[in-house]
Design a protein around this motif. Structure first.
Motif, short mmCIF file in Angstrom:
data_model
loop_
_atom_site.label_atom_id
_atom_site.label_comp_id
_atom_site.label_asym_id
_atom_site.label_seq_id
_atom_site.Cartn_x
_atom_site.Cartn_y
_atom_site.Cartn_z
N UNK A 168 14.21 -2.26 0.03
CA UNK A 168 14.56 -0.95 0.58
C UNK A 168 14.68 0.10 -0.53
N UNK A 169 15.30 -0.29 -1.63
CA UNK A 169 15.63 0.68 -2.67
C UNK A 169 14.43 1.25 -3.39
N UNK A 170 13.38 0.44 -3.64
CA UNK A 170 12.23 0.90 -4.41
C UNK A 170 11.55 2.10 -3.77
N UNK A 171 11.09 2.02 -2.52
CA UNK A 171 10.44 3.20 -1.92
C UNK A 171 11.40 4.35 -1.68
N UNK A 172 12.68 4.06 -1.39
CA UNK A 172 13.64 5.13 -1.16
C UNK A 172 13.81 5.97 -2.42
N UNK A 173 13.90 5.33 -3.57
CA UNK A 173 14.03 6.07 -4.83
C UNK A 173 12.79 6.90 -5.09
N UNK A 174 11.60 6.35 -4.85
CA UNK A 174 10.36 7.08 -5.07
C UNK A 174 10.26 8.30 -4.15
N UNK A 175 10.70 8.15 -2.91
CA UNK A 175 10.66 9.28 -1.97
C UNK A 175 11.70 10.33 -2.35
N UNK A 176 12.89 9.90 -2.76
CA UNK A 176 13.94 10.84 -3.14
C UNK A 176 13.54 11.67 -4.35
N UNK A 190 -1.97 14.11 3.50
CA UNK A 190 -0.94 13.38 4.24
C UNK A 190 0.22 13.00 3.32
N UNK A 191 1.35 12.62 3.96
CA UNK A 191 2.54 12.18 3.25
C UNK A 191 2.65 10.65 3.33
N UNK A 192 2.46 9.94 2.22
CA UNK A 192 2.60 8.48 2.25
C UNK A 192 4.01 8.03 2.65
N UNK A 193 5.01 8.88 2.44
CA UNK A 193 6.37 8.49 2.81
C UNK A 193 6.49 8.20 4.30
N UNK A 194 5.65 8.85 5.13
CA UNK A 194 5.69 8.59 6.57
C UNK A 194 5.31 7.15 6.88
N UNK A 195 4.37 6.59 6.11
CA UNK A 195 3.96 5.20 6.32
C UNK A 195 5.13 4.25 6.14
N UNK A 210 0.83 -1.21 0.00
CA UNK A 210 0.00 0.00 0.00
C UNK A 210 0.86 1.26 0.00
N UNK A 211 1.96 1.22 0.77
CA UNK A 211 2.86 2.37 0.82
C UNK A 211 3.50 2.65 -0.53
N UNK A 212 3.96 1.60 -1.20
CA UNK A 212 4.60 1.78 -2.51
C UNK A 212 3.59 2.31 -3.52
N UNK A 213 2.38 1.77 -3.52
CA UNK A 213 1.34 2.24 -4.45
C UNK A 213 1.00 3.70 -4.20
N UNK A 214 0.95 4.11 -2.94
CA UNK A 214 0.67 5.51 -2.65
C UNK A 214 1.82 6.41 -3.06
N UNK A 215 3.06 5.93 -2.95
CA UNK A 215 4.20 6.72 -3.43
C UNK A 215 4.14 6.89 -4.94
N UNK A 216 3.72 5.85 -5.64
CA UNK A 216 3.53 5.97 -7.09
C UNK A 216 2.43 6.98 -7.38
N UNK A 217 1.36 6.96 -6.58
CA UNK A 217 0.27 7.93 -6.77
C UNK A 217 0.76 9.35 -6.52
N UNK A 218 1.63 9.53 -5.56
CA UNK A 218 2.22 10.85 -5.32
C UNK A 218 2.95 11.33 -6.55
N UNK A 219 3.72 10.43 -7.17
CA UNK A 219 4.46 10.77 -8.38
C UNK A 219 3.54 11.20 -9.52
#
Length: 386
Positions: free
Chosen positions: A166-174, A129-134, A99-108
């Motif tokens: 680890x790398x997938x969400x970190x790249x999306x947040x960066x 809200x910020x999905x990155x916090x999740x 869910x967190x990764x999908x929301x990060x994609x939605x943020x993008x």
């Protein structure tokens, strides 16, 4: 009786329940699955934080009141999460991560802009809200859930999988960009891997690889992020521009001396020379008004919280609990270390708040949710047969 079966040499004596008031209080805390020592220290930190925040906000009472309301929400979240068993969090790990990764994609794709960054999702009329916090919680849960099912210490193949997780969400947040949060999310995942039992030789190899990758990281930083690093190395190169924040921050801390200028008496903060004084740079207000003694008192309180958390993590009865609890409390320590380091000029500015002191709702809720999970792991332990 369970106590007789688990205790040597007591079979010939009846087991009587203790009748002291202390025992009744302990049974109460056990029933609501909270650790009174950790909870007490967190409440003390929140109260002290509100005192500092009132001064840092320019003595506007609505700011600490709003923060107090957010603390109430955060404490409620902590209490609710503490009621679940560690097995429940292990079952939630993958759905929460996905869910967190999908929301990060939605943020993008459709995220809301603010302060030059695209970091928020908005449900109109409901929440922003910020999905990155999740991911600060979903990340260590996912990595811990994966590793606890494998042979430890982890093999190279398992480390590669963890690297991808680890790398997938970190790249999306960066990419949002949010360097501070991306580093904290990466740290939460890396701590789980380290606690899984890596050898020092392997850690040294990873450190060398990370050092070799620094030029690549530098090339992919945004211009303002590069400027923050250059400002950290030489703040006086642009004293009225990018170096202003750190110069004013270190000036405020240094002017506080041993005992400080007194509550509400800080000049750098009260005269608004100090930017972001109620959020990222609130340590400078603390140092100016309460001096070295006040800063050390806060740091000691943080240290006691971390030590209590480490003891609780060490008492977890399974691998998943130990890895997750250890990551949560060590990431909390990194929050404090990075914020104090950047405000005092020994680390680049990356936008990390001081836990439970800086003004902010999402970070407070995330932190207290983590402590709720930590208390759940600690208080849902079961007596094991000898």
């Amino acid at each position: 009786m369970a106590m007789i079966d688990l205790t040597r040499g007591l079979r010939s004596h009846p087991v009587r329940p203790p009748a002291s008031g202390i025992a009744r209080r302990r049974s109460f805390w056990e029933r609501i699955h909270l650790d009174p020592w950790l909870l007490g220290m967190l409440l003390l930190l929140m109260l002290a934080g509100l005192v500092v925040l009132y001064s840092a906000s320019g003595q506007h009472l609505q700011v600490p009141i709003a923060q107090g309301v957010r603390f109430g929400v955060a404490l409620t979240v902590m209490l609710v999460l503490a009621q679940f068993t560690p097995a429940t969090f292990q079952r939630w790990a993958f759905p929460a991560y996905l869910a967190g990764v999908l929301m990060l994609v939605a943020v993008e794709l459709i995220g809301d802009m603010g302060m030059g960054a695209q970091r928020w999702l908005v449900i109109p009329g409901v929440i922003r809200f910020q999905p990155s916090e999740l991911m600060k919680l979903a990340m260590p849960m996912m990595v811990a859930s994966y590793l606890c099912r494998r042979e430890l210490p982890p093999r190279v193949r398992d480390l590669a999988v963890c690297g991808l997780l680890i790398g997938l969400p970190v790249v999306l947040i960066a990419k949002q960009p949010d360097l501070g949060t991306s580093l904290l999310v990466a740290t939460a995942g890396v701590f789980v891997v380290l606690l899984a039992g890596l050898t020092w030789r392997f850690i040294a190899i990873l450190a060398l690889l990370a050092t070799a990758a620094l030029p690549l990281l530098w090339m992919n930083l945004h211009n303002y992020q590069r400027q923050r690093v250059l400002t950290f190395l030489d703040p006086n190169s642009d004293p009225l521009g990018s170096g202003w924040n750190i110069i004013q921050s270190t000036t405020a801390i240094g002017s506080g001396g041993l005992l400080g200028k007194g509550w509400l008496q800080g000049t750098q903060s009260q005269l608004e020379f100090l930017p972001e004084r109620h959020t990222d740079f609130i340590v400078a207000v603390l140092g100016e008004e309460f001096g070295l003694v006040g800063m050390l008192a806060f740091l000691m309180l943080y240290l006691v919280i971390v030590m209590r958390g480490i003891v609780m993590a060490g008492g977890a009865q399974n691998t998943f609990g130990r890895l997750l609890a250890g990551s949560i409390i060590l990431t909390f320590f990194i929050y404090v270390f990075v914020n104090v380091g950047m405000v005092s000029g020994i680390l680049p500015v990356v936008g990390v708040p001081l836990p439970l002191v800086s003004f902010g709702g999402t970070s407070s809720v995330t932190l207290m949710a983590g402590f709720g999970i930590l208390m759940a792991i600690h208080t849902h332990r079961r007596l094991l047969p000898r």
